[in-house]
Design a protein around this motif. Structure first.
Motif, PDB file in Angstrom:
ATOM      1  N   GLY A 133       3.018   8.972  -6.138  1.00 21.82           N
ATOM      2  CA  GLY A 133       2.610   9.563  -7.412  1.00 21.82           C
ATOM      3  C   GLY A 133       1.119   9.469  -7.689  1.00 21.82           C
ATOM      4  O   GLY A 133       0.345   8.977  -6.881  1.00 21.82           O
ATOM      5  N   HIS A 134       0.746   9.994  -8.862  1.00 22.08           N
ATOM      6  CA  HIS A 134      -0.643   9.957  -9.289  1.00 22.08           C
ATOM      7  C   HIS A 134      -0.928   8.659 -10.036  1.00 22.08           C
ATOM      8  O   HIS A 134      -0.017   8.000 -10.536  1.00 22.08           O
ATOM      9  CB  HIS A 134      -0.937  11.132 -10.237  1.00 22.08           C
ATOM     10  N   PHE A 193      -5.183   0.887  -4.839  1.00 23.98           N
ATOM     11  CA  PHE A 193      -4.917   0.418  -3.480  1.00 23.98           C
ATOM     12  C   PHE A 193      -5.481  -0.970  -3.210  1.00 23.98           C
ATOM     13  O   PHE A 193      -4.950  -1.722  -2.402  1.00 23.98           O
ATOM     14  CB  PHE A 193      -5.449   1.421  -2.447  1.00 23.98           C
ATOM     15  N   LEU A 224      -7.578   6.625   1.507  1.00 24.66           N
ATOM     16  CA  LEU A 224      -7.499   5.601   0.462  1.00 24.66           C
ATOM     17  C   LEU A 224      -8.900   5.295  -0.058  1.00 24.66           C
ATOM     18  O   LEU A 224      -9.160   5.338  -1.251  1.00 24.66           O
ATOM     19  CB  LEU A 224      -6.912   4.292   1.017  1.00 24.66           C
ATOM     20  N   ASN A 238       1.318   4.242  -3.033  1.00 23.91           N
ATOM     21  CA  ASN A 238       0.897   5.617  -2.743  1.00 23.91           C
ATOM     22  C   ASN A 238       1.772   6.669  -3.414  1.00 23.91           C
ATOM     23  O   ASN A 238       1.489   7.862  -3.348  1.00 23.91           O
ATOM     24  CB  ASN A 238       0.890   5.841  -1.229  1.00 23.91           C
ATOM     25  N   THR A 283      -7.229  10.925  -8.566  1.00 30.60           N
ATOM     26  CA  THR A 283      -5.955  10.393  -9.044  1.00 30.60           C
ATOM     27  C   THR A 283      -4.836  10.592  -8.027  1.00 30.60           C
ATOM     28  O   THR A 283      -3.752  10.027  -8.185  1.00 30.60           O
ATOM     29  CB  THR A 283      -5.558  11.058 -10.373  1.00 30.60           C
ATOM     30  N   ALA A 284      -5.113  11.376  -6.998  1.00 30.81           N
ATOM     31  CA  ALA A 284      -4.111  11.579  -5.954  1.00 30.81           C
ATOM     32  C   ALA A 284      -4.060  10.375  -5.023  1.00 30.81           C
ATOM     33  O   ALA A 284      -5.036   9.643  -4.885  1.00 30.81           O
ATOM     34  CB  ALA A 284      -4.453  12.840  -5.156  1.00 30.81           C
ATOM     35  N   LEU A 315       0.836  -1.208   0.000  1.00 30.25           N
ATOM     36  CA  LEU A 315       0.000   0.000   0.000  1.00 30.25           C
ATOM     37  C   LEU A 315       0.867   1.251   0.000  1.00 30.25           C
ATOM     38  O   LEU A 315       0.609   2.211  -0.733  1.00 30.25           O
ATOM     39  CB  LEU A 315      -0.906   0.034   1.233  1.00 30.25           C
ATOM     40  N   ALA A 316       1.872   1.244   0.852  1.00 27.39           N
ATOM     41  CA  ALA A 316       2.736   2.422   0.958  1.00 27.39           C
ATOM     42  C   ALA A 316       3.434   2.689  -0.374  1.00 27.39           C
ATOM     43  O   ALA A 316       3.540   3.835  -0.826  1.00 27.39           O
ATOM     44  CB  ALA A 316       3.751   2.237   2.085  1.00 27.39           C
ATOM     45  N   LEU A 368      -1.914   6.710   5.989  1.00 27.13           N
ATOM     46  CA  LEU A 368      -1.192   5.435   5.876  1.00 27.13           C
ATOM     47  C   LEU A 368      -0.597   5.027   7.218  1.00 27.13           C
ATOM     48  O   LEU A 368      -0.611   3.850   7.591  1.00 27.13           O
ATOM     49  CB  LEU A 368      -0.088   5.547   4.823  1.00 27.13           C
TER      50      LEU A 368
END
Lengths: 341, 341, 341, 341
Positions: free
Chosen positions: C25-26, C239, D207, C23, D8-9, C19-20, D16
C-alpha cells in the motif's frame, strides 16, 4: 617590568608617521592604490622574486585564510600540540577551512621533527575513512622561543612535499627568527620549500598589519576570495599597506627584532640554569620554581606562568620597545634571587 | 571631481591624533584597555542604556558576525535584493553563518516594506523542507540613498518579532541617516525594535573601525566567540577603540555626515528631474541619460554607472571631506547640460 | 573464518520480512507513517518515557548530527583518542558542526575516565581564545571491546554536567553492551545522565538503520532541521522505521548481540593470556605476536591487525550471524598454536 | 485516488527480491562488493563509457554532494527559482558547499533558458566582491513537469562552459524525461555537456537508492571524500547497489516511468484546457479553479495545491504503481466537472 606579551606594546613612531602621510588625498579602495603597489615591490626585493601579498589586520586571519587555501574541509593540517593555531585562535583554522582537522604532533620546544611528522602522516592513511593529509604548519619562532633553521625547515618540507602536502609558516614573529639566525628571509622560506606564510608586523611595531605571502601561484585567486569573504579586505587599504611598508623600509623590522632578541638574551644570561627553553627569539622561559616566581612578581615583574599549573615555569616576552632599564632591573632581581637560592 | 565612493577618502585629522595619543605607553591587549572601556561609556551615553560593543576593522565582518549570531545554518535571512550583504560581500553572511540563505525582497529605493517581508515569510513555511525564518536585515541608509524612518523600522520589526525573528541594521552609513532624519540613534534602533546593528565609522572619517552593537544580551557571548574565531579581534585593540572614541566625541560623526548630506542635496537641487532616488543621505542618483553621463565624465567627473547596462543612470557619493569646489563645479556642469537638453 | 567486521554480515530474515510487509500500500513520506509512529511507541516502552527518535541510514550521520546539535562551531567535543568519530568518520563531526574541535583523551581500552576528562577540560579554559567545552561523547562498546557500566557513565556525566556540557553516546554496538552488562537501556543512558545517543542496528542485523535518540527536548527541533539539511531524512521513511521496529520486536536486538558476545567469549577463553583487552562485547583483541597471526591467516582466518605496525595484535569481530563452526575452528587453531608456543 | 507524490508509493517487487538475494552470505563493506562492481558495469553499458558511480540513500544527498564538488564556498550555483534544491532541501547545497549561493533564475515551466542564464551570469561579475560563477543545475523533469530536450541542455551547457562553470542535472525523475523524450540517457547528459548528475530511483520504484554519476574524472576523489564525510557511504553497501541494479536490469526503470507518464497523459487529455503546464512527465498541473478543486477533493481525490494561495491550480503526480482504476475514476470526475462548467 611588564613582560606579558609583545601585544601590549604600541606602534613604532615611523609607522604612525607613515599613516599620517598616507592620509593625504584620495586613493582607490580595496588595494588598488600606490602604497599597496609599492609594498608588492618591497616584498619582491626582500624575497628576490615576485610574491603575492594579501594584507590583513590580524595574525589569526592570516593563518586561517592561508591554511584554508591549503586544506580542503576533509583535510588534515599537521601542527605542533602547542601551536598558536591550535591553542589560541578559537578554532579559526577549522572555521575558515570548513572543518579541517588539526592533527597534533609532539616535540621538544614546540618544534616538529621529521620523525614526528612521519608518524602523524602514517596515522591518517585510511582512505575515505580518515581525513586526508593536506598541510604542515610551523610556527617561526615557536611557542617556546625556538627558531627553526633553514635546514630544519627543508627537511620537514621534504617529507611534506613527498606526501604532496603544502608547507605553511606562521611567522607572527618571523622577524625575531631572521634576526636570531642571521639568515635571509628567502633561505627560511622559498628556498626551504615553504609554500605560504603569515608574515607578522603587529607584535614587532605595527598597529595592526599582517601579510599572507604566497610563493605558489595556484593558490592566489582562492586566497583573494577567502580574504574578502572572511571580511579581511580593508576598504581603506592604503592604511594597512602603509604600515607594512614602513615596517620593511630601512630594515625597521629587523632592527626592532634584533633589539628585543638581544634584551631577551641578556635576561637569559642572568637567569643561567633557570632557562628552560632555547633563547632564540624575544622569549625567555624560566623554570625558577613557584617561590622565586612569586618573589619576582612581588618585586614588580609581570609575566605569565607557563606549562602545567604549579610547574614553577614562566614565560617572559620582550617587546620591541621594552626599556633597557626594565630589563636590567629584572636581571638584577634574578641574579639576587639565584644567589640566595 | 571624484564621487566614486566614500571609501576613497582618508581619515579625519582628529582620528589620526587619537591614534597618536593612544600610542603612549603599554596597554593590555584584546580589549582589556582604557580606550575600550571609555568607548563602552560613550555608546551607553549615545543610546541611553548599556550596549554590548564589539569592534572590527571592516563592515563586512560586522555584518556577517551579527547575522551569523542571529541565524542558524538552516536559517533564512531576509534582505533587500540590492543589499550590500547580498551583492558586495562575497557571501560573507553565508560563510560566517555556516550556509544560511539570503532570501531576497524587492522594493523601491532598496527599501523593504512590511508587505514585501510578509510575502517572503510566507514563501518559507514548509517545515524541515525549507529554511527557517531567522533574521531581517535593513541597510541604513539604503543602497539607493534612502533613509528608513523610525516608524518604518518599527513596522518592519513588528512583523519580524511576530514571527520570532531578529532585526539587524547594517549601519555602514548610519550617521548619514541620523543626520538626515534629525532623529536620535535610540529612536532608530532600540525603540524601533532593532536587536543588533553594525555601526560604521570607516566611510565617514575613520581609518578602519566598525562596531557591532548588541541590544539584546542573549547573543553577546556568541558574538564574542565568533569575532575571535573569525580573526576579527584585534590584538592591539586600543587603536580601533581610539578611532571610534574620537569619531563619537564632540559629535564628529554627525558633523561629517551632515556636511556630506548637505553637499549631496546641493547636487540634487542642481540636477532637478534627473534625480532618480530620494536624496536622503550622501548619495545622489541621476538618470541623466548615456550621453549626459559621458559629457560629465569628459569634463572630469568620476562616478559609477548604476542599474542595468545602458540605463543612463549614475550614482554619486559625497565623501565626508569632499571639497565644496568639487561639488560646485559639478553642479555648474549639470546645470549647463540640463539647460542645453 | 571471517572476523573482519560486523559490517560484512547481511540482514536478519525478520528484518527483510518486515520490509516486505511494509511495502504493502501507500504511505505518507518523510516519517508521517504508521511504522514511524509505532517505532516511537517501541522506544518509549524500551526507555520508560517519551523519547524523540530520528532515523538515519548510517551511524556516521547519527553521530555527526547529534554532536552538531550539542556543540557550536567554536565548541570542544571531548572524545577518546581511538573513538570512531575521530578516526573513521572522515571528519563528519567537524563537517556537521561547522568546525568544532575534537579534543582527544587517552585511557586504557579506549575508555575515558573522569580524571582524563577533567584534565582535558582544564586545558580549554582560555576564554574566547580557546574553543569552548561543549560535549562529551562515549563509545558503547568502546573501540577496544570494553563496556562502560552505568556507574562509569554516571561519574563522567557528573563531571560533564558540572561544566554545563552535554553527554552523547555513540551506541553503534549498544546492544552488545546491554547484553554483556545485563543492564537496562535506561540505566545506561537516561538514568546515568546521557542527553543524546546514536542507537545502532546496522551492525547487529539491519540493512541500514540507526536512530538518534534525544532525551533532552530542547535539541529536538535542531536535530530535525539538521537531519533534513544533511540529506538524511529518507523520503520512503517507512522502510527504515520497519527495520528498526523488527529489530526491537521480540528482543531480536538483544538476542543477536548476546549470541555474538557469547561466541566472542568462547574465543577469549581459547586464547587465554593472548587476550589483550576486556572481552566485554562481540570483539576480541589478541596479542598473539606477528608469527602466530601469520599462521592463523595461513589457516584461513581473516581479521585486521590492530595498534602500531608490527605490534602483533589483532582485532576479531564476531558478527550476529557468525557460524559456530567458524568460531570453533578458530578456537581449535588458537589452542593448537598456544600449546606449541 | 492519491496523486500527492511519487514518494508515497512502495518499492517494485523486483527490487525487494534483489534485496533478498543480496542478503545471502558475507560481503565486504563500503562498496568493495560484487553488486557495486556489477552496477558500475550496468551504468557503463547505459552511457556507453566508464562512469564514476556514488550511491546514496537520498536525492538531497546526491544533489548536495554533487554541487559541493562543483562550487567552492564562494561560488554561485545557478538554478531555477522553483528548483527542488532551492525550495525543498532545507539549504543542503549551502551546507555541503560551505555556503555557496544559489542564484535564482526565472523561466516558464520551471525551465532555465540561455537568456536567463546569461543575465544571471552578468549580475555576478564584481570580482572578489561578488560570489564566483561555479555551477549550473537543471532539474530533469522540472518542478512543473517539463522535460529538457537534448538541444536545450546543450545550449545551456554551451553558455556554462564558455564561462568555465560545470553543469549538473538533478535527475530525481530522469527516467520520466528519458521515457517521454524517447532519447538515450547519453544524449541527454554526456553528449549535451553535463558534467555530473543525480540519477534517481527512489521515486520510481526503489526503497532508497540514488546515484551520483560523474562524467568528469577530476571531481571523483572529492565526491568520494564528501560522501563519506557527509555520512552517506552506507556500510552494507551491497543493499543499495542491489536496488539500483534491479532498477536498471531489464529496463525496469524505463518501464515504470513510461507507464506513469502514459497515465499522466490520460489525465491531461481528460482535463483539456485546464492543463496549465506541459504534460511531459508523470506530473499534471491543472488550473481548474478553487471550486472545481474542492469538488474533486470532495469526490475522494488527493493532491497538492500549487502556486500562490487561491490560484486554483493543482499538481497531480502519478506514481509508478498507480492503479489504472484510480486514473480512470479521476478522469471521469474531471470530464463531468468540465461538462458542467
Amino acid at each position: 617590568m611588564n613582560f606579558r606579551s609583545d601585544n601590549t606594546a604600541g606602534a613604532h613612531p615611523a609607522i604612525l608617521e607613515a599613516l599620517a602621510k598616507a592620509n593625504e588625498g584620495h586613493a582607490l579602495s580595496y588595494g588598488d592604490d600606490d602604497w599597496t603597489r609599492r609594498l608588492e615591490g618591497a616584498f619582491r626585493d626582500l624575497f628576490g622574486q615576485k610574491v603575492a601579498v594579501f594584507l590583513t589586520a590580524t595574525g589569526t586571519a592570516a593563518n586561517a585564510i592561508s591554511l584554508a587555501a591549503m586544506a580542503p574541509p576533509w583535510g588534515a593540517i599537521f601542527c605542533h600540540r602547542e601551536a598558536h593555531v591550535e591553542t589560541d585562535e578559537a578554532g579559526a583554522p577549522e572555521f575558515f577551512s570548513g572543518g579541517a582537522k588539526l592533527v597534533l604532533i609532539d616535540g621538544a620546544h614546540a618544534k616538529i621533527t621529521p620523525e614526528g611528522l612521519e608518524e602523524a602522516l602514517t596515522r591518517n592513511l585510511r582512505g575515505v575513512h580518515s581525513v586526508k593529509a593536506a598541510a604542515l604548519t610551523l610556527t617561526q619562532c615557536t611557542e617556546r622561543g625556538a627558531s627553526y633553521t633553514a635546514e630544519e625547515i627543508a627537511r620537514l618540507a621534504d617529507v611534506a612535499h613527498r606526501e604532496n602536502i603544502g608547507v605553511h609558516v606562521d611567522g607572527a614573529r618571523f622577524a625575531n627568527a631572521v634576526a636570531y639566525l642571521g639568515a635571509t628571509p628567502r633561505s627560511l622560506t622559498i628556498d626551504a620549500g615553504v609554500d605560504v606564510m603569515s608574515f607578522g608586523a603587529t607584535k614587532n611595531g605595527a598597529l595592526a598589519a599582517e601579510a599572507i605571502l604566497v610563493f605558489e601561484p595556484k593558490r592566489v585567486d582562492e586566497i583573494a576570495r577567502r580574504r574578502k569573504r572572511g571580511g579581511h579586505l580593508l576598504s581603506k587599504h592604503r592604511f594597512v599597506a602603509a604600515q607594512m611598508l614602513a615596517y620593511l623600509e630601512n630594515g625597521l623590522w629587523l632592527h626592532n627584532a634584533a633589539r628585543a632578541n638581544g634584551l631577551a638574551q641578556r635576561i637569559a644570561q642572568a637567569a643561567g640554569d633557570w632557562v628552560s627553553a632555547p633563547a632564540e627569539s624575544n622569549h625567555v622561559f624560566l623554570k625558577a620554581g613557584v617561590d622565586a616566581l612569586a618573589k619576582l612578581r612581588a618585586a614588580g615583574a609581570e609575566f605569565y606562568d607557563w606549562g602545567a599549573p604549579g610547574s614553577g615555569e614562566a614565560r617572559l616576552v620582550v617587546a620591541w620597545n621594552q626599556s633597557e632599564a626594565d630589563v636590567d632591573s629584572f636581571c638584577a632581581l634574578v641574579r639576587a634571587l639565584r644567589s640566595q637560592g
